[in-house]
Design a protein around this motif. Structure first.
Motif, PDB file in Angstrom:
ATOM      1  N   LEU A 198      49.502 -44.774 -72.409  1.00  0.00           N
ATOM      2  CA  LEU A 198      50.091 -43.572 -71.813  1.00  0.00           C
ATOM      3  C   LEU A 198      49.708 -42.332 -72.608  1.00  0.00           C
ATOM      4  O   LEU A 198      49.374 -41.285 -72.041  1.00  0.00           O
ATOM      5  N   ASP A 199      49.731 -42.435 -73.932  1.00  0.00           N
ATOM      6  CA  ASP A 199      49.372 -41.304 -74.781  1.00  0.00           C
ATOM      7  C   ASP A 199      47.892 -40.961 -74.636  1.00  0.00           C
ATOM      8  O   ASP A 199      47.519 -39.790 -74.518  1.00  0.00           O
ATOM      9  N   ASP A 200      47.035 -41.978 -74.609  1.00  0.00           N
ATOM     10  CA  ASP A 200      45.597 -41.748 -74.487  1.00  0.00           C
ATOM     11  C   ASP A 200      45.236 -41.029 -73.198  1.00  0.00           C
ATOM     12  O   ASP A 200      44.261 -40.276 -73.140  1.00  0.00           O
ATOM     13  N   HIS A 201      46.014 -41.281 -72.135  1.00  0.00           N
ATOM     14  CA  HIS A 201      45.704 -40.691 -70.831  1.00  0.00           C
ATOM     15  C   HIS A 201      46.592 -39.492 -70.497  1.00  0.00           C
ATOM     16  O   HIS A 201      46.558 -38.988 -69.367  1.00  0.00           O
ATOM     17  N   GLY A 202      47.367 -39.030 -71.458  1.00  0.00           N
ATOM     18  CA  GLY A 202      48.192 -37.844 -71.250  1.00  0.00           C
ATOM     19  C   GLY A 202      49.252 -38.024 -70.181  1.00  0.00           C
ATOM     20  O   GLY A 202      49.573 -37.075 -69.452  1.00  0.00           O
ATOM     21  N   ILE A 203      49.786 -39.227 -70.092  1.00  0.00           N
ATOM     22  CA  ILE A 203      50.793 -39.516 -69.076  1.00  0.00           C
ATOM     23  C   ILE A 203      52.183 -39.384 -69.683  1.00  0.00           C
ATOM     24  O   ILE A 203      52.573 -40.163 -70.558  1.00  0.00           O
ATOM     25  N   ASP A 204      52.919 -38.382 -69.229  1.00  0.00           N
ATOM     26  CA  ASP A 204      54.267 -38.148 -69.746  1.00  0.00           C
ATOM     27  C   ASP A 204      55.335 -38.846 -68.912  1.00  0.00           C
ATOM     28  O   ASP A 204      56.390 -39.228 -69.427  1.00  0.00           O
ATOM     29  N   ALA A 205      55.085 -38.980 -67.619  1.00  0.00           N
ATOM     30  CA  ALA A 205      56.072 -39.564 -66.708  1.00  0.00           C
ATOM     31  C   ALA A 205      55.812 -41.052 -66.546  1.00  0.00           C
ATOM     32  O   ALA A 205      54.736 -41.454 -66.091  1.00  0.00           O
ATOM     33  N   CYS A 206      56.783 -41.862 -66.952  1.00  0.00           N
ATOM     34  CA  CYS A 206      56.636 -43.311 -66.819  1.00  0.00           C
ATOM     35  C   CYS A 206      57.969 -43.907 -66.421  1.00  0.00           C
ATOM     36  O   CYS A 206      58.985 -43.682 -67.077  1.00  0.00           O
ATOM     37  N   THR A 207      57.964 -44.664 -65.326  1.00  0.00           N
ATOM     38  CA  THR A 207      59.158 -45.330 -64.834  1.00  0.00           C
ATOM     39  C   THR A 207      59.132 -46.788 -65.262  1.00  0.00           C
ATOM     40  O   THR A 207      58.147 -47.493 -65.010  1.00  0.00           O
ATOM     41  N   ALA A 208      60.195 -47.249 -65.920  1.00  0.00           N
ATOM     42  CA  ALA A 208      60.299 -48.658 -66.311  1.00  0.00           C
ATOM     43  C   ALA A 208      61.059 -49.410 -65.225  1.00  0.00           C
ATOM     44  O   ALA A 208      62.171 -49.022 -64.845  1.00  0.00           O
ATOM     45  N   ILE A 209      60.455 -50.451 -64.714  1.00  0.00           N
ATOM     46  CA  ILE A 209      61.069 -51.207 -63.630  1.00  0.00           C
ATOM     47  C   ILE A 209      60.638 -52.669 -63.753  1.00  0.00           C
ATOM     48  O   ILE A 209      59.581 -52.972 -64.308  1.00  0.00           O
ATOM     49  N   GLY A 210      61.457 -53.567 -63.270  1.00  0.00           N
ATOM     50  CA  GLY A 210      61.163 -54.983 -63.387  1.00  0.00           C
ATOM     51  C   GLY A 210      60.355 -55.519 -62.228  1.00  0.00           C
ATOM     52  O   GLY A 210      60.204 -54.881 -61.188  1.00  0.00           O
ATOM     53  N   SER A 211      59.819 -56.710 -62.424  1.00  0.00           N
ATOM     54  CA  SER A 211      59.179 -57.529 -61.392  1.00  0.00           C
ATOM     55  C   SER A 211      57.914 -56.897 -60.813  1.00  0.00           C
ATOM     56  O   SER A 211      57.385 -55.911 -61.315  1.00  0.00           O
ATOM     57  N   SER A 212      57.438 -57.475 -59.711  1.00  0.00           N
ATOM     58  CA  SER A 212      56.202 -57.031 -59.060  1.00  0.00           C
ATOM     59  C   SER A 212      56.372 -55.725 -58.296  1.00  0.00           C
ATOM     60  O   SER A 212      55.413 -55.235 -57.697  1.00  0.00           O
ATOM     61  N   LEU A 213      57.570 -55.150 -58.332  1.00  0.00           N
ATOM     62  CA  LEU A 213      57.772 -53.849 -57.686  1.00  0.00           C
ATOM     63  C   LEU A 213      56.881 -52.770 -58.294  1.00  0.00           C
ATOM     64  O   LEU A 213      56.608 -51.759 -57.643  1.00  0.00           O
ATOM     65  N   LYS A 214      56.410 -52.975 -59.516  1.00  0.00           N
ATOM     66  CA  LYS A 214      55.524 -51.986 -60.142  1.00  0.00           C
ATOM     67  C   LYS A 214      54.236 -51.814 -59.331  1.00  0.00           C
ATOM     68  O   LYS A 214      53.770 -50.695 -59.126  1.00  0.00           O
ATOM     69  N   PHE A 215      53.650 -52.916 -58.891  1.00  0.00           N
ATOM     70  CA  PHE A 215      52.475 -52.824 -58.016  1.00  0.00           C
ATOM     71  C   PHE A 215      52.805 -52.022 -56.760  1.00  0.00           C
ATOM     72  O   PHE A 215      52.006 -51.213 -56.287  1.00  0.00           O
ATOM     73  N   CYS A 216      53.980 -52.280 -56.212  1.00  0.00           N
ATOM     74  CA  CYS A 216      54.344 -51.689 -54.923  1.00  0.00           C
ATOM     75  C   CYS A 216      54.598 -50.193 -55.033  1.00  0.00           C
ATOM     76  O   CYS A 216      54.326 -49.443 -54.083  1.00  0.00           O
ATOM     77  N   LEU A 217      55.097 -49.728 -56.177  1.00  0.00           N
ATOM     78  CA  LEU A 217      55.284 -48.288 -56.363  1.00  0.00           C
ATOM     79  C   LEU A 217      53.940 -47.565 -56.366  1.00  0.00           C
ATOM     80  O   LEU A 217      53.821 -46.458 -55.843  1.00  0.00           O
ATOM     81  N   VAL A 218      52.924 -48.190 -56.952  1.00  0.00           N
ATOM     82  CA  VAL A 218      51.582 -47.602 -56.888  1.00  0.00           C
ATOM     83  C   VAL A 218      51.049 -47.680 -55.461  1.00  0.00           C
ATOM     84  O   VAL A 218      50.449 -46.723 -54.949  1.00  0.00           O
ATOM     85  N   ALA A 219      51.307 -48.797 -54.796  1.00  0.00           N
ATOM     86  CA  ALA A 219      50.794 -48.997 -53.436  1.00  0.00           C
ATOM     87  C   ALA A 219      51.372 -47.997 -52.446  1.00  0.00           C
ATOM     88  O   ALA A 219      50.676 -47.579 -51.510  1.00  0.00           O
ATOM     89  N   GLU A 220      52.628 -47.596 -52.633  1.00  0.00           N
ATOM     90  CA  GLU A 220      53.211 -46.651 -51.672  1.00  0.00           C
ATOM     91  C   GLU A 220      53.109 -45.205 -52.131  1.00  0.00           C
ATOM     92  O   GLU A 220      53.716 -44.308 -51.533  1.00  0.00           O
ATOM     93  N   GLY A 221      52.323 -44.946 -53.161  1.00  0.00           N
ATOM     94  CA  GLY A 221      52.036 -43.580 -53.559  1.00  0.00           C
ATOM     95  C   GLY A 221      53.100 -42.913 -54.390  1.00  0.00           C
ATOM     96  O   GLY A 221      53.134 -41.677 -54.472  1.00  0.00           O
ATOM     97  N   LEU A 222      53.953 -43.675 -55.044  1.00  0.00           N
ATOM     98  CA  LEU A 222      54.991 -43.107 -55.909  1.00  0.00           C
ATOM     99  C   LEU A 222      54.580 -43.111 -57.379  1.00  0.00           C
ATOM    100  O   LEU A 222      55.296 -42.558 -58.216  1.00  0.00           O
ATOM    101  N   ALA A 223      53.462 -43.726 -57.684  1.00  0.00           N
ATOM    102  CA  ALA A 223      52.919 -43.744 -59.041  1.00  0.00           C
ATOM    103  C   ALA A 223      51.411 -43.909 -58.954  1.00  0.00           C
ATOM    104  O   ALA A 223      50.874 -44.288 -57.905  1.00  0.00           O
ATOM    105  N   ASP A 224      50.737 -43.614 -60.068  1.00  0.00           N
ATOM    106  CA  ASP A 224      49.280 -43.663 -60.084  1.00  0.00           C
ATOM    107  C   ASP A 224      48.724 -44.910 -60.750  1.00  0.00           C
ATOM    108  O   ASP A 224      47.648 -45.390 -60.370  1.00  0.00           O
ATOM    109  N   VAL A 225      49.436 -45.429 -61.748  1.00  0.00           N
ATOM    110  CA  VAL A 225      48.858 -46.514 -62.533  1.00  0.00           C
ATOM    111  C   VAL A 225      49.947 -47.398 -63.124  1.00  0.00           C
ATOM    112  O   VAL A 225      51.037 -46.929 -63.458  1.00  0.00           O
ATOM    113  N   TYR A 226      49.637 -48.678 -63.217  1.00  0.00           N
ATOM    114  CA  TYR A 226      50.505 -49.670 -63.848  1.00  0.00           C
ATOM    115  C   TYR A 226      49.669 -50.412 -64.884  1.00  0.00           C
ATOM    116  O   TYR A 226      48.892 -51.300 -64.535  1.00  0.00           O
ATOM    117  N   PRO A 227      49.773 -50.045 -66.168  1.00  0.00           N
ATOM    118  CA  PRO A 227      49.051 -50.770 -67.206  1.00  0.00           C
ATOM    119  C   PRO A 227      49.862 -51.966 -67.682  1.00  0.00           C
ATOM    120  O   PRO A 227      51.073 -51.844 -67.922  1.00  0.00           O
TER     121      PRO A 227
END
Length: 268
Positions: free
Chosen positions: A173-202
């Motif tokens: 996150l620091d290397d890419h200058g990402i200040d906004a990060c949502t912590a969430i459980g399970s495979s929902l992380k993929f889905c937040l990126v898929a529906e356009g609510l986030a850009d990346v899930y490392p």
């Protein structure tokens, strides 16, 4: 197949919620990961549905594998099942747990469903189409909405694991200058990126193929991608690995289609 995946996931979700309300009795597997009656009952229901409708397609399911039951997947087409992804969230009383079912063909997830019964919502992918759906009080799907990844802007948003935070993730996150990060459980992380609510899930840290396949299917159908740190697509059906167990994943980056940040070599 879409109809079968939805009915199986909804039935599993209903069983999970009944046990959730009654209070889960937690046990621990050989690797010290938790397992509950909800995991086992949901898997039983899913396996029965898949066997009834697709008897010739092998199923790799988390609890079955833990018990030593691993099918032959040499044909290249198989299901991956995580009956309760986010067991730690489930035990903690949070709502971020999901039912995951995915179809793998030629080492890629080509269809899948992620259902979050406590949130009454889910995501399904079939080929190049991804949808979000809502489930009403009667346990039936009441609304569907097509979803797709957004274009990355100047202000990037990431999603990360709630229960498996690592120093490597913080450095990414620091290397890419990402200040906004949502912590969430399970495979929902993929889905937040898929529906356009986030850009990346490392994801730095161990996952298994059944943890990721359904969410990865949704993300790919929505126009995103999941790649290992060398830039190659995340593959499925990884057995006889020299340095890890069967079906274990390497570190990966799941992101919108136009993500150009790369994995950042400084994270390792």
């Amino acid at each position: 197949m879409r109809q079968v995946l939805e009915s199986a996931a909804l039935a599993a979700g209903s069983a999970i919620m009944a046990i959730h309300k009654a209070g889960a009795d937690v046990q621990y597997k050989a690797d010290q990961s938790p397992v509950t009656m909800a995991d086992e009952e949901a898997e039983r229901l899913i396996l029965a549905a898949l066997k009834q409708h697709f008897p010739d397609i092998p199923v790799v399911a988390e609890e079955a594998v833990a018990a030593g039951r691993v099918p032959d997947i040499s044909g290249g087409v198989f299901f991956l099942v995580d009956p309760l992804d986010g067991t730690k969230e489930f035990i903690a009383g949070r709502s971020e747990f999901t039912v995951n079912i995915a179809l793998i063909r030629d080492r890629a997830p080509v269809a899948g469903i992620v259902y979050a019964p406590a949130l009454s919502t889910g995501f399904i992918a079939d080929g190049e189409r991804a949808e979000r759906f809502e489930v009403d009080g009667e346990g039936t799907i009441s609304r569907r909405q097509p979803i797709g990844c957004r274009k990355c802007g100047n202000a990037l948003t990431a999603v990360a694991s709630r229960s498996h935070a690592t120093p490597e993730t913080a450095r990414f996150l620091d290397d890419h200058g990402i200040d906004a990060c949502t912590a969430i459980g399970s495979s929902l992380k993929f889905c937040l990126v898929a529906e356009g609510l986030a850009d990346v899930y490392p994801r730095f840290g161990r996952t298994m193929e059944w943890d990721t396949a359904a969410g990865d299917a949704v993300l790919r159908a929505a126009g995103g991608h999941t790649r290992t740190l060398d830039g190659a697509p995340l593959l499925y059906g990884k057995i006889q690995q020299a340095n890890d167990a069967d079906f274990a994943n390497p570190d990966f980056i799941a992101a919108s289609a136009d993500w150009s940040g790369g994995p950042a070599a400084t994270t390792k």
